[in-house]
Design a protein around this motif. Sequence first.
Motif, PDB file in Angstrom:
ATOM      1  N   PRO A   1      27.131  29.478 103.617  1.00 44.07           N
ATOM      2  CA  PRO A   1      25.955  28.820 104.216  1.00 44.07           C
ATOM      3  C   PRO A   1      25.058  28.116 103.198  1.00 44.07           C
ATOM      4  CG  PRO A   1      25.697  31.209 104.247  1.00 44.07           C
ATOM      5  CD  PRO A   1      27.091  30.940 103.783  1.00 44.07           C
ATOM      6  N   ASN A   2      25.229  28.438 101.921  1.00 47.80           N
ATOM      7  CA  ASN A   2      24.384  27.796 100.908  1.00 47.80           C
ATOM      8  C   ASN A   2      25.058  26.614 100.223  1.00 47.80           C
ATOM      9  OD1 ASN A   2      22.288  29.732 101.240  1.00 47.80           O
ATOM     10  ND2 ASN A   2      23.637  31.186 100.176  1.00 47.80           N
ATOM     11  N   ALA A   3      26.293  26.334 100.627  1.00 46.93           N
ATOM     12  CA  ALA A   3      27.062  25.327  99.893  1.00 46.93           C
ATOM     13  C   ALA A   3      26.988  23.933 100.502  1.00 46.93           C
ATOM     14  CB  ALA A   3      28.527  25.766  99.804  1.00 46.93           C
TER      15      ALA A   3
ATOM     16  N   GLN B   1      40.447  24.377 121.131  1.00 50.32           N
ATOM     17  CA  GLN B   1      39.382  25.381 121.160  1.00 50.32           C
ATOM     18  C   GLN B   1      39.975  26.796 121.150  1.00 50.32           C
ATOM     19  OE1 GLN B   1      37.336  23.270 124.561  1.00 50.32           O
ATOM     20  NE2 GLN B   1      35.523  24.001 123.522  1.00 50.32           N
ATOM     21  N   SER B   2      41.098  26.977 121.862  1.00 48.94           N
ATOM     22  CA  SER B   2      41.703  28.312 121.873  1.00 48.94           C
ATOM     23  C   SER B   2      42.365  28.617 120.529  1.00 48.94           C
ATOM     24  CB  SER B   2      42.685  28.449 123.040  1.00 48.94           C
ATOM     25  OG  SER B   2      43.761  27.573 122.849  1.00 48.94           O
ATOM     26  N   VAL B   3      42.830  27.568 119.830  1.00 47.34           N
ATOM     27  CA  VAL B   3      43.450  27.787 118.512  1.00 47.34           C
ATOM     28  C   VAL B   3      42.412  28.292 117.499  1.00 47.34           C
ATOM     29  CG1 VAL B   3      44.556  26.636 116.535  1.00 47.34           C
ATOM     30  CG2 VAL B   3      45.298  26.089 118.852  1.00 47.34           C
ATOM     31  N   ILE B   4      41.197  27.767 117.551  1.00 50.46           N
ATOM     32  CA  ILE B   4      40.198  28.167 116.540  1.00 50.46           C
ATOM     33  C   ILE B   4      39.361  29.377 116.973  1.00 50.46           C
ATOM     34  CG2 ILE B   4      39.993  25.796 115.674  1.00 50.46           C
ATOM     35  CD1 ILE B   4      37.057  25.945 116.940  1.00 50.46           C
ATOM     36  N   ALA B   5      39.497  29.775 118.252  1.00 47.40           N
ATOM     37  CA  ALA B   5      38.587  30.787 118.830  1.00 47.40           C
ATOM     38  C   ALA B   5      38.442  32.053 117.976  1.00 47.40           C
ATOM     39  CB  ALA B   5      39.053  31.157 120.230  1.00 47.40           C
ATOM     40  N   LYS B   6      39.576  32.605 117.546  1.00 43.50           N
ATOM     41  CA  LYS B   6      39.537  33.876 116.823  1.00 43.50           C
ATOM     42  C   LYS B   6      38.934  33.689 115.432  1.00 43.50           C
ATOM     43  CE  LYS B   6      42.691  37.541 115.794  1.00 43.50           C
ATOM     44  NZ  LYS B   6      44.041  37.496 115.260  1.00 43.50           N
ATOM     45  N   ASP B   7      39.387  32.640 114.757  1.00 42.58           N
ATOM     46  CA  ASP B   7      38.904  32.373 113.400  1.00 42.58           C
ATOM     47  C   ASP B   7      37.392  32.117 113.394  1.00 42.58           C
ATOM     48  OD1 ASP B   7      39.926  31.539 110.510  1.00 42.58           O
ATOM     49  OD2 ASP B   7      38.342  30.154 111.118  1.00 42.58           O
ATOM     50  N   LEU B   8      36.912  31.438 114.441  1.00 35.74           N
ATOM     51  CA  LEU B   8      35.493  31.097 114.510  1.00 35.74           C
ATOM     52  C   LEU B   8      34.619  32.356 114.439  1.00 35.74           C
ATOM     53  CD1 LEU B   8      33.432  28.783 114.950  1.00 35.74           C
ATOM     54  CD2 LEU B   8      33.652  29.185 117.411  1.00 35.74           C
ATOM     55  N   GLN B   9      35.092  33.434 115.050  1.00 39.70           N
ATOM     56  CA  GLN B   9      34.304  34.678 115.037  1.00 39.70           C
ATOM     57  C   GLN B   9      34.136  35.213 113.607  1.00 39.70           C
ATOM     58  OE1 GLN B   9      32.516  35.715 117.580  1.00 39.70           O
ATOM     59  NE2 GLN B   9      33.388  34.023 118.741  1.00 39.70           N
ATOM     60  N   THR B  10      35.094  34.925 112.732  1.00 42.90           N
ATOM     61  CA  THR B  10      34.977  35.389 111.340  1.00 42.90           C
ATOM     62  C   THR B  10      33.913  34.597 110.584  1.00 42.90           C
ATOM     63  OG1 THR B  10      36.623  33.885 110.384  1.00 42.90           O
ATOM     64  CG2 THR B  10      37.465  35.946 111.315  1.00 42.90           C
ATOM     65  N   LYS B  11      33.538  33.440 111.121  1.00 45.63           N
ATOM     66  CA  LYS B  11      32.509  32.605 110.480  1.00 45.63           C
ATOM     67  C   LYS B  11      31.172  32.710 111.199  1.00 45.63           C
ATOM     68  CE  LYS B  11      35.866  29.057 108.860  1.00 45.63           C
ATOM     69  NZ  LYS B  11      37.096  29.791 109.080  1.00 45.63           N
ATOM     70  N   LYS B  12      31.098  33.588 112.202  1.00 48.54           N
ATOM     71  CA  LYS B  12      29.898  33.686 113.035  1.00 48.54           C
ATOM     72  C   LYS B  12      28.633  33.968 112.198  1.00 48.54           C
ATOM     73  CE  LYS B  12      27.997  36.764 116.542  1.00 48.54           C
ATOM     74  NZ  LYS B  12      28.160  37.182 117.926  1.00 48.54           N
ATOM     75  N   ALA B  13      28.701  34.973 111.328  1.00 54.42           N
ATOM     76  CA  ALA B  13      27.491  35.351 110.565  1.00 54.42           C
ATOM     77  C   ALA B  13      27.031  34.226 109.629  1.00 54.42           C
ATOM     78  CB  ALA B  13      27.735  36.654 109.807  1.00 54.42           C
ATOM     79  N   PRO B  14      27.901  33.690 108.763  1.00 54.32           N
ATOM     80  CA  PRO B  14      27.420  32.632 107.869  1.00 54.32           C
ATOM     81  C   PRO B  14      26.985  31.363 108.592  1.00 54.32           C
ATOM     82  CG  PRO B  14      29.799  32.957 107.591  1.00 54.32           C
ATOM     83  CD  PRO B  14      29.297  34.085 108.434  1.00 54.32           C
ATOM     84  N   LEU B  15      27.654  31.029 109.700  1.00 53.02           N
ATOM     85  CA  LEU B  15      27.240  29.825 110.443  1.00 53.02           C
ATOM     86  C   LEU B  15      25.869  30.042 111.085  1.00 53.02           C
ATOM     87  CD1 LEU B  15      30.484  28.565 112.234  1.00 53.02           C
ATOM     88  CD2 LEU B  15      28.977  27.216 110.749  1.00 53.02           C
TER      89      LEU B  15
END
Length: 231
Positions: free
Chosen positions: A50-52, A66-80
């Motif tokens: 988030p600082n970059a 959208q379904s392809v990225i759905a799971k990965d997106l959750q791993t970025k939830k906090a920094p986003l």
Amino acid sequence: MKELRICHLYGNLMNTYGDIGNILVMEYYCKKMGITTTYDLISLEDDFDPNAYDFVLFGGGQDYEQSVIAKDLQTKKAPLTTYIENGGALLAVCGGYQLLGQYYVTADGTKIDGIGALSHYTRSQAENEDRLIGNVKIYNDDFKEEYIGFENHGGRTYLGDDEKPLGKILEGNGNNGTDGGEGVIYKNTFGTYFHGPILARNENLAVRMINIAMKQRYGAEYTEIPFEDVK
Ligand code: GLN
């Protein structure tokens, strides 16, 4: 020399109608404004710092992408969420806009969780409803600007109480075809159903986003450059 660090989130997957054009427009105006740019594609299995970054583009995608990225997106939830809450500049288009919210229900009824950084939600198109397709014109009261674009979505988005639309509908459908709003503004995050790409057709909005991003990065050290001076 000032610098704008661009992150293209899932740019290899979420790029309906060439949403990457928004980045080309940002680069074009940055050059005119004497600002250098860097570009990172952040996609599946990459970390989002988030600082970059000073500007993030999260483009549109059909239900499949959208379904392809759905799971990965959750791993970025906090920094986003941190990036958005800290006032980072972000532009999200259509499918990306939907997934910044609470959830999106696809045309076949599958519920895809968003990151919930923004409070809107998107329901699926009902059987008796059409996709919302066509030209749109909106007016933003705060900026006193009109924006034009092209929409193509099945989902119907409803904003939360802490969200404002990007504009009032003058022509077309927008978020859900009924409440007269299109897109969203929350802090320095902008969401829209405009493909096209939106910034190529609304260059004043591109310069606005560059000014927002630079103010966020450099504070009082940065003097805003009005659109009139660079167009
Ligand atoms: N699949 C989503 C919908 O139909 C988003 C479409 C898009 O990004 N164009 O609502």
